[in-house]
Design a protein around this motif. Structure first.
Motif, mmCIF file in Angstrom:
data_model
loop_
_atom_site.group_PDB
_atom_site.id
_atom_site.type_symbol
_atom_site.label_atom_id
_atom_site.label_comp_id
_atom_site.label_asym_id
_atom_site.label_seq_id
_atom_site.Cartn_x
_atom_site.Cartn_y
_atom_site.Cartn_z
ATOM 1 N N TRP A 31 0.857 -1.190 0.000
ATOM 2 C CA TRP A 31 0.000 0.000 0.000
ATOM 3 C C TRP A 31 0.888 1.233 0.000
ATOM 4 O O TRP A 31 1.573 1.520 0.957
ATOM 5 C CB TRP A 31 -0.897 0.003 1.235
ATOM 6 C CG TRP A 31 -1.683 -1.257 1.373
ATOM 7 C CD1 TRP A 31 -1.479 -2.279 2.229
ATOM 8 C CD2 TRP A 31 -2.807 -1.638 0.583
ATOM 9 N NE1 TRP A 31 -2.390 -3.266 2.048
ATOM 10 C CE2 TRP A 31 -3.240 -2.899 1.036
ATOM 11 C CE3 TRP A 31 -3.511 -1.019 -0.463
ATOM 12 C CZ2 TRP A 31 -4.307 -3.567 0.491
ATOM 13 C CZ3 TRP A 31 -4.590 -1.688 -1.011
ATOM 14 C CH2 TRP A 31 -4.977 -2.942 -0.536
ATOM 15 N N ALA A 33 0.949 5.445 -1.164
ATOM 16 C CA ALA A 33 0.165 6.580 -1.645
ATOM 17 C C ALA A 33 0.722 7.069 -2.965
ATOM 18 O O ALA A 33 1.900 6.900 -3.253
ATOM 19 C CB ALA A 33 0.199 7.716 -0.614
ATOM 20 N N PRO A 34 -0.125 7.667 -3.803
ATOM 21 C CA PRO A 34 0.364 8.183 -5.084
ATOM 22 C C PRO A 34 1.473 9.188 -4.857
ATOM 23 O O PRO A 34 1.323 10.147 -4.108
ATOM 24 C CB PRO A 34 -0.880 8.841 -5.699
ATOM 25 C CG PRO A 34 -2.032 8.212 -5.003
ATOM 26 C CD PRO A 34 -1.547 7.891 -3.626
ATOM 27 N N LEU A 389 -3.641 14.509 -2.436
ATOM 28 C CA LEU A 389 -3.791 13.065 -2.655
ATOM 29 C C LEU A 389 -4.993 12.767 -3.543
ATOM 30 O O LEU A 389 -4.951 11.878 -4.394
ATOM 31 C CB LEU A 389 -3.931 12.344 -1.316
ATOM 32 C CG LEU A 389 -2.770 12.525 -0.327
ATOM 33 C CD1 LEU A 389 -3.034 11.716 0.933
ATOM 34 C CD2 LEU A 389 -1.459 12.119 -0.973
ATOM 35 N N VAL A 390 -6.071 13.521 -3.351
ATOM 36 C CA VAL A 390 -7.250 13.353 -4.199
ATOM 37 C C VAL A 390 -6.907 13.716 -5.646
ATOM 38 O O VAL A 390 -7.271 13.004 -6.597
ATOM 39 C CB VAL A 390 -8.407 14.228 -3.673
ATOM 40 C CG1 VAL A 390 -9.619 14.122 -4.583
ATOM 41 C CG2 VAL A 390 -8.773 13.819 -2.255
ATOM 42 N N GLN A 392 -3.932 13.755 -7.073
ATOM 43 C CA GLN A 392 -2.983 12.808 -7.649
ATOM 44 C C GLN A 392 -3.678 11.534 -8.100
ATOM 45 O O GLN A 392 -3.400 11.012 -9.187
ATOM 46 C CB GLN A 392 -1.896 12.487 -6.619
ATOM 47 C CG GLN A 392 -0.944 13.624 -6.338
ATOM 48 C CD GLN A 392 -0.027 13.319 -5.179
ATOM 49 O OE1 GLN A 392 0.119 12.162 -4.767
ATOM 50 N NE2 GLN A 392 0.601 14.346 -4.619
ATOM 51 N N THR A 393 -4.568 11.029 -7.277
ATOM 52 C CA THR A 393 -5.293 9.806 -7.651
ATOM 53 C C THR A 393 -6.111 10.036 -8.916
ATOM 54 O O THR A 393 -6.131 9.196 -9.822
ATOM 55 C CB THR A 393 -6.214 9.374 -6.497
ATOM 56 O OG1 THR A 393 -5.436 9.179 -5.322
ATOM 57 C CG2 THR A 393 -6.939 8.085 -6.848
ATOM 58 N N ALA A 394 -6.779 11.194 -8.981
ATOM 59 C CA ALA A 394 -7.567 11.504 -10.179
ATOM 60 C C ALA A 394 -6.673 11.681 -11.391
ATOM 61 O O ALA A 394 -7.019 11.255 -12.502
ATOM 62 C CB ALA A 394 -8.394 12.761 -9.936
ATOM 63 N N ILE A 396 -3.770 10.262 -12.013
ATOM 64 C CA ILE A 396 -3.304 8.954 -12.480
ATOM 65 C C ILE A 396 -4.389 8.269 -13.311
ATOM 66 O O ILE A 396 -4.126 7.679 -14.361
ATOM 67 C CB ILE A 396 -2.891 8.085 -11.278
ATOM 68 C CG1 ILE A 396 -1.642 8.663 -10.614
ATOM 69 C CG2 ILE A 396 -2.651 6.641 -11.702
ATOM 70 C CD1 ILE A 396 -1.260 7.965 -9.332
ATOM 71 N N GLU A 397 -5.623 8.362 -12.854
ATOM 72 C CA GLU A 397 -6.720 7.770 -13.611
ATOM 73 C C GLU A 397 -6.928 8.486 -14.944
ATOM 74 O O GLU A 397 -7.190 7.858 -15.975
ATOM 75 C CB GLU A 397 -7.998 7.828 -12.768
ATOM 76 C CG GLU A 397 -9.211 7.188 -13.433
ATOM 77 C CD GLU A 397 -9.060 5.691 -13.633
ATOM 78 O OE1 GLU A 397 -9.801 5.133 -14.455
ATOM 79 O OE2 GLU A 397 -8.191 5.084 -12.969
ATOM 80 N N ASN A 416 -14.772 15.304 -1.398
ATOM 81 C CA ASN A 416 -13.631 14.553 -1.873
ATOM 82 C C ASN A 416 -12.341 14.836 -1.098
ATOM 83 O O ASN A 416 -11.291 14.335 -1.461
ATOM 84 C CB ASN A 416 -13.385 14.844 -3.368
ATOM 85 C CG ASN A 416 -14.490 14.316 -4.233
ATOM 86 O OD1 ASN A 416 -14.959 13.206 -4.033
ATOM 87 N ND2 ASN A 416 -14.952 15.111 -5.184
#
Length: 420
Positions: A31, A33-34, A389-390, A392-394, A396-397, A416
């Motif tokens: 696990w 984090a991005p 973090l929100v 970065q996750t978006a 990457i997607e 969010n």
């Protein structure tokens, strides 16, 4: 035969079967984090493959690896590079990131950003330019032939000049209230998409913003009321003292003016800083006017002086640049108006030059201030709510899918936020 006290059997690698080999790497956690640094085995520098252990003893030895200086929050690992799909890196922003991101916002979509800003600046500059051209023409006529001006004519000219100048300013303020409020909403929506590398046309941005227009006007109206109330109180006190004129009233009036300046300037800076994010919140988070101002107050809490400093520095830089662009045209218009008095063509040229100067200055001021306020808002959410973090996750997607879609606009909703 072993008596139970001899050395344990050795493995082919030379290490005891009951003793683990030294410098063994801890198991890596699945696990991460991005954008977070990967775990580094003990004794192994970050980003390098594991080195083979050299036997101790005489002979050339492998030098100790050089470690980078400690980084805050990252131990001895170098600072990982943040994702940057759009105009800013997706991490807490420094002053350079905010200014650079604002410039990239303008350069990435100049037609929408500068085009809309130019229209708004022209609409607010024309009334002032017309009023100033009329005043300059009146002053030029009085300077050219002072003896021909009668007392009544001078009073009439002065009254007309005051009406033209201040009437034009009032009209300009009314237009600015309307146009700049809408422009701020549109630019904020363009910025919200540009963070992910997407572009919006002026029409697309307007379709997304038009439902938030009442909230925007509510925010601007409440801000105007907060700023105007002290001015009204001061005006009433000033009139009351002036009506009771006496030999000592002049000193009292001067003292009142100085006191007002000393008190009002901190008052103005405090509330403009506290509510600096109200407009971005109203547009990107879909909140009402009072809730947007409350949200802005909460985001600024804990970082007030930094936000104030960046806003003041931005105003200074923007004022300097806009002054360089507008002063030549304004000076030329003033000269035409004063030395070519009495000619309709000269008055028109003067008004046009002054309007061009005001338009060029405001065309830079409006998008830059809106961009800095929007990026400061994003920075405060990253610092206080782990919003990076929100993002970065978006991001990457988004990169996985290969395009920026409209769902990125919904990420700004406060639901969010990954609160720390």
């Amino acid at each position: 035969m072993s008596d139970g006290h001899g050395p344990p059997p050795e493995t082919p690698s030379g290490w005891s079967a009951e003793q683990p080999p030294p410098y063994s790497a801890p198991p890596a956690s699945p696990w991460t984090a991005p954008g977070s640094p990967q775990q580094v085995p003990h004794g192994q520098p970050y980003g390098r493959p594991p080195q083979q252990q050299q036997p101790l003893g005489p002979g050339p030895q492998t030098p100790y690896p050089s470690y980078p200086h400690p980084q805050p929050g990252y131990g001895y690992a170098p600072h990982p590079s943040a994702l940057r799909p759009g105009i800013i890196p997706l991490r807490p922003l420094g002053l350079g990131d905010i200014l650079d991101g604002t410039i990239k916002l303008i350069r990435s979509n100049p037609k929408a950003v500068l085009g809309l800003s130019a229209v708004a600046a022209l609409l607010t500059a024309v009334p002032v330019a017309v009023g100033q051209a009329f005043v300059l023409d009146s002053m030029g006529s009085a300077f050219a032939d002072p003896e021909s001006a009668t007392t009544s004519g001078t009073e009439l000219t002065t009254a007309s000049g005051l009406v033209s100048q201040y009437g034009g300013s009032l009209v300009s303020f009314a237009v600015e209230f309307l146009v700049v409020t809408l422009l701020t909403g549109v630019l904020t929506r363009i910025l919200g998409r540009a963070v992910f590398g997407g572009n919006l046309s002026a029409g697309e941005a307007w379709q997304l913003v038009k439902g938030r227009v009442p909230a925007l006007f509510g925010v601007v109206g409440l801000m105007a009321a907060i700023m105007v109330v002290p001015l009204i109180v001061f005006a009433l006190l000033f009139v009351a003292i002036a009506m009771n004129a006496s030999s000592d009233s002049f000193g009292a009036l001067v003292g009142l003016i100085l006191l007002f300046i000393v008190v009002y300037v901190p008052y103005y800076l405090f509330f403009t800083t506290r509510f600096a994010f109200a407009a971005p919140v109203a547009v990107l988070e879909g909140r009402g006017p009072i809730d947007s101002m409350r949200r802005s107050w909460h985001l600024v809490t804990g970082d007030f002086w930094r936000v104030l400093g960046i806003l003041l520095l931005t105003s200074l830089l923007v004022g300097l640049v806009s002054g360089i662009l507008s002063v030549p045209f304004t000076l030329a218009g003033t000269m035409f108006g004063m030395f070519g008095a009495g000619s309709a063509a000269t008055a028109i040229v003067s008004a046009v030059l002054i309007a061009i100067g005001g338009t060029l200055g405001a065309m830079i001021t409006y998008p830059f201030q809106a961009g800095v306020a929007g990026l400061l808002y994003a920075d405060r959410r990253m610092r206080s709510e782990a919003f990076d973090l929100v993002l970065q996750t978006a991001a990457i997607e988004q990169q996985r899918q290969g395009w920026v879609h409209a769902s990125a606009d919904e990420l700004w909703h406060p639901s969010n936020s990954a609160r720390r």
